[in-house]
Motif scaffolding. Sequence first.
Motif, PDB file in Angstrom:
ATOM      1  N   LYS A   1     -28.790  14.724  12.199  1.00  0.00           N
ATOM      2  CA  LYS A   1     -29.062  13.304  11.947  1.00  0.00           C
ATOM      3  C   LYS A   1     -28.181  12.402  12.810  1.00  0.00           C
ATOM      4  O   LYS A   1     -28.543  11.265  13.074  1.00  0.00           O
ATOM      5  CB  LYS A   1     -28.835  12.994  10.468  1.00  0.00           C
TER       6      LYS A   1
ATOM      7  N   ALA B   1     -33.200  12.612  22.013  1.00  0.00           N
ATOM      8  CA  ALA B   1     -34.544  12.777  21.467  1.00  0.00           C
ATOM      9  C   ALA B   1     -35.032  14.210  21.615  1.00  0.00           C
ATOM     10  O   ALA B   1     -35.483  14.832  20.638  1.00  0.00           O
ATOM     11  CB  ALA B   1     -35.503  11.815  22.170  1.00  0.00           C
TER      12      ALA B   1
ATOM     13  N   LEU C   1     -33.078  16.597  19.510  1.00  0.00           N
ATOM     14  CA  LEU C   1     -33.413  16.440  18.091  1.00  0.00           C
ATOM     15  C   LEU C   1     -34.722  17.154  17.754  1.00  0.00           C
ATOM     16  O   LEU C   1     -34.830  17.825  16.720  1.00  0.00           O
ATOM     17  CB  LEU C   1     -33.523  14.954  17.780  1.00  0.00           C
ATOM     18  N   ILE C   2     -35.712  17.026  18.650  1.00  0.00           N
ATOM     19  CA  ILE C   2     -36.993  17.696  18.393  1.00  0.00           C
ATOM     20  C   ILE C   2     -36.798  19.205  18.350  1.00  0.00           C
ATOM     21  O   ILE C   2     -37.258  19.893  17.427  1.00  0.00           O
ATOM     22  CB  ILE C   2     -38.022  17.291  19.471  1.00  0.00           C
TER      23      ILE C   2
ATOM     24  N   MET D   1     -34.809  20.176  15.142  1.00  0.00           N
ATOM     25  CA  MET D   1     -35.582  20.100  13.903  1.00  0.00           C
ATOM     26  C   MET D   1     -36.578  21.245  13.809  1.00  0.00           C
ATOM     27  O   MET D   1     -36.797  21.821  12.747  1.00  0.00           O
ATOM     28  CB  MET D   1     -36.336  18.765  13.821  1.00  0.00           C
ATOM     29  N   MET D   2     -37.215  21.575  14.955  1.00  0.00           N
ATOM     30  CA  MET D   2     -38.223  22.628  14.898  1.00  0.00           C
ATOM     31  C   MET D   2     -37.609  24.005  14.752  1.00  0.00           C
ATOM     32  O   MET D   2     -38.299  24.945  14.377  1.00  0.00           O
ATOM     33  CB  MET D   2     -39.088  22.581  16.158  1.00  0.00           C
TER      34      MET D   2
ATOM     35  N   PHE E   1     -37.811  23.820   6.652  1.00  0.00           N
ATOM     36  CA  PHE E   1     -38.950  22.924   6.531  1.00  0.00           C
ATOM     37  C   PHE E   1     -40.257  23.678   6.434  1.00  0.00           C
ATOM     38  O   PHE E   1     -41.265  23.118   6.058  1.00  0.00           O
ATOM     39  CB  PHE E   1     -38.979  21.983   7.718  1.00  0.00           C
TER      40      PHE E   1
ATOM     41  N   SER F   1     -40.578  22.655  -0.456  1.00  0.00           N
ATOM     42  CA  SER F   1     -39.507  21.897  -1.091  1.00  0.00           C
ATOM     43  C   SER F   1     -38.436  22.794  -1.674  1.00  0.00           C
ATOM     44  O   SER F   1     -37.274  22.412  -1.738  1.00  0.00           O
ATOM     45  CB  SER F   1     -40.102  21.033  -2.196  1.00  0.00           C
TER      46      SER F   1
ATOM     47  N   LEU G   1     -41.134   8.097  23.442  1.00  0.00           N
ATOM     48  CA  LEU G   1     -40.248   9.191  23.046  1.00  0.00           C
ATOM     49  C   LEU G   1     -39.662   8.932  21.664  1.00  0.00           C
ATOM     50  O   LEU G   1     -39.589   9.841  20.822  1.00  0.00           O
ATOM     51  CB  LEU G   1     -39.139   9.326  24.083  1.00  0.00           C
TER      52      LEU G   1
ATOM     53  N   VAL H   1     -40.139  11.253  18.277  1.00  0.00           N
ATOM     54  CA  VAL H   1     -39.066  11.783  17.437  1.00  0.00           C
ATOM     55  C   VAL H   1     -39.233  11.314  16.003  1.00  0.00           C
ATOM     56  O   VAL H   1     -39.000  12.073  15.053  1.00  0.00           O
ATOM     57  CB  VAL H   1     -37.700  11.369  18.017  1.00  0.00           C
TER      58      VAL H   1
ATOM     59  N   VAL I   1     -41.795  13.564  14.451  1.00  0.00           N
ATOM     60  CA  VAL I   1     -41.277  14.902  14.140  1.00  0.00           C
ATOM     61  C   VAL I   1     -40.373  14.846  12.918  1.00  0.00           C
ATOM     62  O   VAL I   1     -40.447  15.695  12.019  1.00  0.00           O
ATOM     63  CB  VAL I   1     -40.525  15.471  15.356  1.00  0.00           C
TER      64      VAL I   1
ATOM     65  N   LEU J   1     -41.299  16.928   9.506  1.00  0.00           N
ATOM     66  CA  LEU J   1     -40.424  18.045   9.155  1.00  0.00           C
ATOM     67  C   LEU J   1     -39.307  17.636   8.209  1.00  0.00           C
ATOM     68  O   LEU J   1     -38.302  18.316   8.130  1.00  0.00           O
ATOM     69  CB  LEU J   1     -39.814  18.635  10.424  1.00  0.00           C
TER      70      LEU J   1
ATOM     71  N   LEU K   1     -38.209  17.736   1.781  1.00  0.00           N
ATOM     72  CA  LEU K   1     -38.749  17.100   0.588  1.00  0.00           C
ATOM     73  C   LEU K   1     -37.886  17.473  -0.606  1.00  0.00           C
ATOM     74  O   LEU K   1     -37.506  18.620  -0.782  1.00  0.00           O
ATOM     75  CB  LEU K   1     -40.182  17.566   0.364  1.00  0.00           C
TER      76      LEU K   1
END
Lengths: 158, 98
Positions: A64, A134, A137-138, A141-142, A147, A151, B76, B80, B83, B87, B90
């Motif tokens: 984050k 950016a 971060l992508i 996250m992936m 994820f 939940s 961009l 982000v 994404v 993702l 939750l």
Amino acid sequence: MNWKMSRIVRTVTNFLIVPIIVFGIYLVLHGHLTPGGGFQGGAVIASSTALLIIAYGTLGEHEKDLSSVEALGLTLFILIALLGIGTTMFYNFLAGAGGVFGGTIPEGINPGYINTGGTIPLMNIFVGLEVTAALSLIIWMMSKETFVINSEKKEVKD
Amino acid sequence: MRKAIAVLALLILFVFLAMGAIEMRPFGEPEETEMDDYFLYDEEEGSQAHNHVNNVVTAVLFDYRGLDTLGEATILFAAVSGVLTVLRELKKEGGKDD
């Protein structure tokens, strides 16, 4: 994810990560002299993040922070663009004015001087910051697996 | 038969590439400099006098068409955001949602 690649891969990654980042920073900082620029340099630096994630499996939970870095880069880029609003947006008010990045270059063929270009190197730096954050971060996250499973917190059995 | 066709194609390709390599100009000596004179060295509109930049492409990207670059950066940022939205983690409340 709790798996890592082998010790050989991790050691080579530790050695390679420095030249990759240095080359990316070089591409960003010399964007007004050589081919390259903010986008390309940022992508190169973000590839180092991909290398780290592939070698080590995870980078932790601090992704984050990158989001605020990205927002900062974009905000500073727009701010630099708006600073020249006296003439028009994206006016290069620093070029040839002396001071930071305000040097003049001689006419004709020259080796290239880094203290030239006005707002262009500054914008390169900020765009590089944004693209680095950016893309990293992508990828980050992936690469997280929490994820995939909606939940509920999955208990990793290893 | 397939090998013969492959070798023939390779030979033809090699001939064309060799012709191109033989006719190549020496390194560092451009044949045409009119474009440089117009875009780089022009005393009023060239990028060296106008923007104090050697790299015309960067001058176009970040100065003349800076708004275009702003759009790219915004795209961009939007990617982000998408994404992060898809993702996101939750939080289960009450356990009745799913």
